[in-house]
Structures are given as C-alpha cells and as structure tokens.
Design a protein around this motif. Structure first.
Motif, PDB file in Angstrom:
ATOM      1  N   LEU A 102     -11.217  -1.130  -1.647  1.00  0.00           N
ATOM      2  CA  LEU A 102     -10.333  -2.260  -1.476  1.00  0.00           C
ATOM      3  C   LEU A 102      -8.950  -1.743  -1.963  1.00  0.00           C
ATOM      4  O   LEU A 102      -7.847  -1.818  -1.200  1.00  0.00           O
ATOM      5  N   ALA A 103      -8.833  -1.226  -3.097  1.00  0.00           N
ATOM      6  CA  ALA A 103      -7.470  -0.743  -3.507  1.00  0.00           C
ATOM      7  C   ALA A 103      -6.964   0.367  -2.679  1.00  0.00           C
ATOM      8  O   ALA A 103      -5.658   0.520  -2.548  1.00  0.00           O
ATOM      9  N   MET A 104      -7.804   0.804  -1.891  1.00  0.00           N
ATOM     10  CA  MET A 104      -7.060   2.183  -0.955  1.00  0.00           C
ATOM     11  C   MET A 104      -6.686   1.527   0.317  1.00  0.00           C
ATOM     12  O   MET A 104      -6.047   2.159   1.107  1.00  0.00           O
ATOM     13  N   MET A 105      -7.210   0.306   0.729  1.00  0.00           N
ATOM     14  CA  MET A 105      -6.971  -0.058   2.006  1.00  0.00           C
ATOM     15  C   MET A 105      -5.536  -0.668   2.166  1.00  0.00           C
ATOM     16  O   MET A 105      -5.031  -1.222   1.482  1.00  0.00           O
ATOM     17  N   THR A 106      -5.188  -0.428   3.384  1.00  0.00           N
ATOM     18  CA  THR A 106      -3.811  -0.916   3.834  1.00  0.00           C
ATOM     19  C   THR A 106      -3.658  -2.603   3.987  1.00  0.00           C
ATOM     20  O   THR A 106      -4.844  -3.229   4.128  1.00  0.00           O
ATOM     21  N   PRO A 107      -2.606  -3.317   3.843  1.00  0.00           N
ATOM     22  CA  PRO A 107      -2.732  -4.865   4.049  1.00  0.00           C
ATOM     23  C   PRO A 107      -3.235  -4.994   5.552  1.00  0.00           C
ATOM     24  O   PRO A 107      -3.935  -6.183   5.772  1.00  0.00           O
ATOM     25  N   TYR A 108      -3.344  -4.203   6.560  1.00  0.00           N
ATOM     26  CA  TYR A 108      -3.807  -4.560   7.869  1.00  0.00           C
ATOM     27  C   TYR A 108      -5.299  -4.693   7.669  1.00  0.00           C
ATOM     28  O   TYR A 108      -5.821  -5.606   8.286  1.00  0.00           O
ATOM     29  N   GLN A 109      -5.602  -3.444   6.920  1.00  0.00           N
ATOM     30  CA  GLN A 109      -6.948  -3.616   6.682  1.00  0.00           C
ATOM     31  C   GLN A 109      -7.745  -4.511   5.924  1.00  0.00           C
ATOM     32  O   GLN A 109      -8.809  -5.384   6.255  1.00  0.00           O
ATOM     33  N   LEU A 110      -7.067  -5.253   4.901  1.00  0.00           N
ATOM     34  CA  LEU A 110      -7.402  -6.209   3.987  1.00  0.00           C
ATOM     35  C   LEU A 110      -7.321  -7.688   4.720  1.00  0.00           C
ATOM     36  O   LEU A 110      -8.398  -8.411   4.646  1.00  0.00           O
ATOM     37  N   VAL A 111      -6.438  -7.884   5.495  1.00  0.00           N
ATOM     38  CA  VAL A 111      -6.272  -9.102   6.172  1.00  0.00           C
ATOM     39  C   VAL A 111      -7.169  -9.401   7.403  1.00  0.00           C
ATOM     40  O   VAL A 111      -7.981 -10.245   7.487  1.00  0.00           O
TER      41      VAL A 111
ATOM     42  N   GLU B 157      -7.459  -9.258  -9.729  1.00  0.00           N
ATOM     43  CA  GLU B 157      -6.295  -9.057 -10.093  1.00  0.00           C
ATOM     44  C   GLU B 157      -5.284  -8.222  -9.268  1.00  0.00           C
ATOM     45  O   GLU B 157      -4.253  -8.366  -9.033  1.00  0.00           O
ATOM     46  N   SER B 158      -6.127  -7.035  -8.937  1.00  0.00           N
ATOM     47  CA  SER B 158      -5.511  -5.882  -8.124  1.00  0.00           C
ATOM     48  C   SER B 158      -5.133  -6.622  -6.739  1.00  0.00           C
ATOM     49  O   SER B 158      -4.195  -6.318  -6.266  1.00  0.00           O
ATOM     50  N   SER B 159      -6.030  -7.339  -6.146  1.00  0.00           N
ATOM     51  CA  SER B 159      -5.775  -8.031  -4.788  1.00  0.00           C
ATOM     52  C   SER B 159      -4.622  -8.962  -4.805  1.00  0.00           C
ATOM     53  O   SER B 159      -3.845  -9.087  -4.016  1.00  0.00           O
ATOM     54  N   LEU B 160      -4.846  -9.894  -6.100  1.00  0.00           N
ATOM     55  CA  LEU B 160      -3.622 -10.722  -6.191  1.00  0.00           C
ATOM     56  C   LEU B 160      -2.435 -10.221  -6.392  1.00  0.00           C
ATOM     57  O   LEU B 160      -1.334 -10.655  -5.784  1.00  0.00           O
ATOM     58  N   ALA B 161      -2.216  -8.896  -6.948  1.00  0.00           N
ATOM     59  CA  ALA B 161      -0.996  -8.447  -7.210  1.00  0.00           C
ATOM     60  C   ALA B 161      -0.367  -7.988  -5.795  1.00  0.00           C
ATOM     61  O   ALA B 161       0.906  -7.744  -5.919  1.00  0.00           O
ATOM     62  N   ARG B 162      -1.072  -7.870  -4.809  1.00  0.00           N
ATOM     63  CA  ARG B 162      -0.567  -7.401  -3.551  1.00  0.00           C
ATOM     64  C   ARG B 162      -0.043  -8.411  -2.613  1.00  0.00           C
ATOM     65  O   ARG B 162       0.076  -8.338  -1.289  1.00  0.00           O
ATOM     66  N   VAL B 163      -0.041  -9.573  -3.113  1.00  0.00           N
ATOM     67  CA  VAL B 163       0.354 -10.857  -2.514  1.00  0.00           C
ATOM     68  C   VAL B 163       1.612 -10.556  -1.408  1.00  0.00           C
ATOM     69  O   VAL B 163       1.770 -11.071  -0.247  1.00  0.00           O
TER      70      VAL B 163
ATOM     71  N   GLU C  66       2.651  -7.968  -0.166  1.00  0.00           N
ATOM     72  CA  GLU C  66       2.109  -7.059   1.037  1.00  0.00           C
ATOM     73  C   GLU C  66       1.363  -7.619   2.081  1.00  0.00           C
ATOM     74  O   GLU C  66       1.308  -7.392   3.253  1.00  0.00           O
ATOM     75  N   LEU C  67       0.442  -8.541   1.457  1.00  0.00           N
ATOM     76  CA  LEU C  67      -0.578  -9.248   2.320  1.00  0.00           C
ATOM     77  C   LEU C  67      -0.056 -10.175   3.223  1.00  0.00           C
ATOM     78  O   LEU C  67      -0.353 -10.578   4.477  1.00  0.00           O
ATOM     79  N   ILE C  68       1.047 -10.962   2.687  1.00  0.00           N
ATOM     80  CA  ILE C  68       1.418 -12.244   3.369  1.00  0.00           C
ATOM     81  C   ILE C  68       2.107 -11.731   4.654  1.00  0.00           C
ATOM     82  O   ILE C  68       2.007 -12.321   5.682  1.00  0.00           O
ATOM     83  N   PRO C  69       3.121 -10.813   4.646  1.00  0.00           N
ATOM     84  CA  PRO C  69       3.777 -10.534   6.048  1.00  0.00           C
ATOM     85  C   PRO C  69       2.756 -10.025   7.001  1.00  0.00           C
ATOM     86  O   PRO C  69       3.057 -10.238   8.175  1.00  0.00           O
ATOM     87  N   GLU C  70       1.755  -9.282   6.605  1.00  0.00           N
ATOM     88  CA  GLU C  70       0.687  -9.190   7.377  1.00  0.00           C
ATOM     89  C   GLU C  70      -0.028 -10.228   7.931  1.00  0.00           C
ATOM     90  O   GLU C  70      -0.461 -10.301   9.278  1.00  0.00           O
TER      91      GLU C  70
ATOM     92  N   VAL D  34       3.208  -0.757  11.176  1.00  0.00           N
ATOM     93  CA  VAL D  34       4.762  -0.554  11.079  1.00  0.00           C
ATOM     94  C   VAL D  34       5.674  -1.507  11.788  1.00  0.00           C
ATOM     95  O   VAL D  34       5.610  -1.523  12.820  1.00  0.00           O
ATOM     96  N   PHE D  35       6.613  -1.851  10.845  1.00  0.00           N
ATOM     97  CA  PHE D  35       7.549  -2.937  11.530  1.00  0.00           C
ATOM     98  C   PHE D  35       8.629  -1.969  12.210  1.00  0.00           C
ATOM     99  O   PHE D  35       9.330  -1.145  11.707  1.00  0.00           O
ATOM    100  N   ASP D  36       8.992  -2.248  13.732  1.00  0.00           N
ATOM    101  CA  ASP D  36       9.964  -1.671  14.503  1.00  0.00           C
ATOM    102  C   ASP D  36      11.289  -2.080  14.044  1.00  0.00           C
ATOM    103  O   ASP D  36      12.294  -1.213  14.491  1.00  0.00           O
ATOM    104  N   ASP D  37      11.325  -3.095  13.433  1.00  0.00           N
ATOM    105  CA  ASP D  37      12.743  -3.641  12.898  1.00  0.00           C
ATOM    106  C   ASP D  37      13.035  -4.277  11.863  1.00  0.00           C
ATOM    107  O   ASP D  37      11.772  -4.387  11.253  1.00  0.00           O
ATOM    108  N   ILE D  38      13.967  -4.569  11.360  1.00  0.00           N
ATOM    109  CA  ILE D  38      14.074  -5.379  10.147  1.00  0.00           C
ATOM    110  C   ILE D  38      14.629  -6.766  10.362  1.00  0.00           C
ATOM    111  O   ILE D  38      15.623  -6.785  11.439  1.00  0.00           O
TER     112      ILE D  38
END
Length: 206
Positions: A30-39, A71-77, A79-83, A193-197
């Motif tokens: 799980l620690a190696m997975m991207t936000p897209y994969q986790l969500v 804790e590792s997953s919670l620390a990525r909040v 990253e995960l919420i935008p996804e 990948v976000f195309d813009d900001i």
C-alpha cells in the motif's frame, strides 16, 4: 477451515503468524501505491433513491484501505483527497468516501472529499469532521457491508439530501489524465497527472 487443513500439511505451521506476515506485506505494498490506485483499488458504487422522489438517485462511491499500518495511509490525506475529488467528478458521483481501516485496532477513519461527503458522513455516523474538514473518526467500525453502508442507507431514507454545491470549488476547474508511471517501479503504477493548476495557485505563484 485453513487451520484444519494445515494440520494435515504441517502440524507446526503457525496460521496466525502467517496471516500477520501477509498483512504486513500488504501494508508495505500500500505504501508504494499511487493515490489513484489507493482511491480506486477497492471501491464499490452504491445507489440510493431520494426519500421524497424515487426518480432522484444519489450515487455514492465507497473505497476502503485495509492496513496494519494505518498511520502511513492517514499521513497521505492531502494526496488522497484531490484524487477523491477527481474520481467523484469523473464518475459523476454524488459523494466519494474513503475509509482507512486499521485492522490491528479494529477502527477506521473516513476521509472527506467535500461538503456533500461531510454532510452525509455526519448524518450517517454522527460526530464531527476533524482536521480542517478532511476526516471523521469511525470508532469501532471496520466492515463496509456491516458497518459503513447501513448507516448511509438509513440517513438517506430519513431524508438526507446533498447540500448545494459550492460555486467556487477549485477542484472543478482542474483537468487531469491517467498515465502509467514506470519510474522507480518496473511494472509501472497508474498515476494521475494534472494538466493545469487552479487559478488561485497561479495567482499565488505570480
């Protein structure tokens, strides 16, 4: 069943130690997975009819991350919420919810993607959102089928309705696409990948 079978294979085989090692391996993965994969990795879609109008249907995606290292997953909040917001937009969902399930302490934390999710989560589970509106504690709840979905069903049946969408939702002004990222991991990982900001971010950089 497993414990009965191993008696005929190896009487000294420790099923509990084996299970614990498997869970640790999964947590490292799980620690190696991207936000897209986790969500999107373990997500199910549920549809509920409005209590007053059966033709009005609310679509709720409910993802789960089961881990021995919560804790590792919670620390990525952050990253995960935008996804979660992007997945909600792409799926034309009413709400996108994601629970981090701590299978060691048998409790969970629900990530909140926006006002609609916050409103539904509080109506279903009670309590109050925390950490700047990003999460809600689901103390003692661990099963999507038995613990998470029944309260949602009751809340909507009792009259919950999504709040009016905020007009200035920054996430709605972003575009993105999914790519296969091979850097650092030969088999590749699906990555958004976000195309813009957002306009607000552009102004801040000026």
């Amino acid at each position: 069943m497993v414990s009965m079978l191993v008696q005929y294979i190896d009487p000294e085989f420790d099923v509990n130690m084996y299970a614990a090692s498997q869970f640790r391996a999964k947590s490292r993965e799980l620690a190696m997975m991207t936000p897209y994969q986790l969500v999107n990795g373990d997500t199910k879609i549920f549809r509920f009819s409005d209590s007053d109008d059966e033709t009005e249907v609310y679509t709720v995606a409910y993802g789960v991350i089961e881990t021995t290292d919560a804790e590792s997953s919670l620390a990525r909040v952050d990253e995960l919420i935008p996804e979660m917001r992007e997945s909600r937009k792409e799926g034309n969902l009413t709400c996108m919810l994601l629970a981090v399930v701590d299978i060691v302490n048998m409790t969970s934390v629900l990530f909140i993607a926006g006002p609609a999710e916050a409103s539904l989560a509080v109506a279903a589970y009670g309590g109050a959102v925390e950490h700047d509106g990003k999460s809600l504690a689901l103390t003692g709840l661990v099963s999507r089928k038995k613990d998470f979905i029944p309260p949602l069903t009751r809340a909507i049946k009792d009259g919950w309705k999504p709040p009016i969408k905020a007009m200035g939702d920054v996430s709605l002004r972003r575009s993105s696409h999914i790519v296969m990222d091979y850097s650092g991991f030969a088999p590749g990982k699906l990555q958004r990948v976000f195309d813009d900001i957002a306009d607000d971010e552009k102004e801040g950089e000026a």
